[in-house]
Design a protein around this motif. Structure first.
Motif, PDB file in Angstrom:
ATOM      1  N   ASP A   1      -2.653   3.869   8.135  1.00 50.96           N
ATOM      2  CA  ASP A   1      -1.636   2.847   7.869  1.00 50.96           C
ATOM      3  C   ASP A   1      -0.673   2.681   9.040  1.00 50.96           C
ATOM      4  OD1 ASP A   1      -2.731   2.364   5.404  1.00 50.96           O
ATOM      5  OD2 ASP A   1      -1.279   3.565   4.286  1.00 50.96           O
TER       6      ASP A   1
ATOM      7  N   LYS B   1       0.830  -1.213   0.000  1.00 50.56           N
ATOM      8  CA  LYS B   1       0.000   0.000   0.000  1.00 50.56           C
ATOM      9  C   LYS B   1       0.860   1.258   0.000  1.00 50.56           C
ATOM     10  CE  LYS B   1      -3.537   0.300   2.699  1.00 50.56           C
ATOM     11  NZ  LYS B   1      -4.331   0.256   3.944  1.00 50.56           N
TER      12      LYS B   1
ATOM     13  N   GLU C   1       1.208   4.184  -2.892  1.00 49.98           N
ATOM     14  CA  GLU C   1       1.001   5.607  -2.649  1.00 49.98           C
ATOM     15  C   GLU C   1       2.183   6.420  -3.153  1.00 49.98           C
ATOM     16  OE1 GLU C   1       0.136   8.902   0.802  1.00 49.98           O
ATOM     17  OE2 GLU C   1       0.010   6.791   1.301  1.00 49.98           O
TER      18      GLU C   1
ATOM     19  N   ARG D   1      -4.535   8.816   5.145  1.00 46.51           N
ATOM     20  CA  ARG D   1      -4.008   7.499   4.785  1.00 46.51           C
ATOM     21  C   ARG D   1      -2.829   7.114   5.671  1.00 46.51           C
ATOM     22  NH1 ARG D   1      -4.552   9.342  -0.736  1.00 46.51           N
ATOM     23  NH2 ARG D   1      -2.307   9.742  -0.827  1.00 46.51           N
TER      24      ARG D   1
END
Length: 299
Positions: free
Chosen positions: A250, A8, A12, A246
């Protein structure tokens, strides 16, 4: 980190520069007038708190850089737990002078507060800023008793870039160099933080940070978790820019995946800049969470 989280974060970092510029532009989430109003409010609350509760002002914590910190809410003959707050400003703005807004609230609960200054970019690199902030923790561990602080009850928090720096304080791998124990910090409250720097190195902030790939790896809290992570509460604002949301989500997940304690809150009705004002409000969710974090994690 889990393979899923690594994937992830890599995804990004690979987003187009135009998208990352939007996702990490916290300033664009509020109007100019609202931003100025929030900054003035934070400064006014902090200056009032310093006038009433500061007990040690402009304490030099690092001989090399001559950087300073302010201590509030201590009492002669007593050692109190301390909440250490690290200001934001994308590592290039603000100071400790706007960062004591929680002092009155915490003093009423027998908790000291510490506002930390650090050299701003471009006068210092991000590596040097991280070194300075870690030096402030070492100073409080080694000299806290001289200022009414219990070195066995240190808690850290910060907002935005300060959330990143709080993450660097609870990361692993630096404590031995500074002669502090691995568990020098008992709990942490990063707000709207930046915990993985690859996207930052690919957006507009790179213009003043000049991060190398080695910097990204060494200075990303999400990539340098401690082997004995302290309990944390991660929080971000409802009106946050997408990248900050985000990263908070995370980072919280990476902490859980490592087997550590973490809670996460989205603070309703707040934005990237005024979320910190909840730390001056004893009735706010964030204020109560901070008190609980301290009470639940004694030395």
């Amino acid at each position: 980190m889990t393979d899923l989280l690594v994937h992830k974060l890599a995804e990004e970092a690979a987003l187009p520069r135009t998208q990352l510029d939007v996702d990490y532009n916290a300033r664009a989430t509020v109007t100019v007038d609202r931003f100025d109003e929030i900054m003035a409010q934070a400064n006014a609350i902090s200056q009032k708190a310093l006038a009433h509760y500061a007990t040690f002002k402009d304490v030099i914590y690092d001989e090399l850089s001559q950087q300073k910190l302010d201590i509030s809410g201590t009492v002669a003959g007593e050692l109190r737990p301390a909440f250490i707050f690290i200001h934001g400003g994308y590592w290039k703005a603000l100071s400790k002078e706007e960062s004591s807004f929680m002092a009155g609230f915490l003093q009423a609960h027998q908790v000291a507060s510490v506002a930390v200054e650090y050299t701003l970019v471009p006068q210092a690199s991000l590596r040097e800023i991280v070194r300075q902030v870690r030096a402030s923790i070492a100073y409080l561990w080694q000299h806290g008793r001289e200022h009414g602080i219990d070195p066995n009850r240190l808690y850290v928090g910060g907002s935005s870039a300060g959330g990143h720096l709080a993450g660097c304080v609870i990361a692993g791998g630096w404590q031995a160099e500074f002669n502090v124990p691995d568990n020098v910090i008992k709990a942490a409250l990063p707000l709207s933080g930046l915990f993985h720097l690859a996207p930052i190195a690919n957006c507009f902030a790179q213009e003043w940070l000049n991060l190398t790939s080695a910097d990204v790896k060494a200075l990303s809290p999400a990539e340098n978790l401690s082997s004995q992570g302290c309990p944390i509460i991660v929080a971000y604002a409802e009106g946050e820019a997408a990248g900050f949301k985000r990263q908070s989500i995370d980072y919280h997940q990476s902490w859980l995946d490592a087997g550590f304690k973490s809670e996460i809150f989205e603070i309703k009705g707040r934005n990237h800049f005024d979320i910190v004002l909840d730390l001056a409000d004893p009735d706010s969710l964030l204020g109560q969470a901070l008190l609980r974090l301290i009470a639940d994690n004694p030395s």
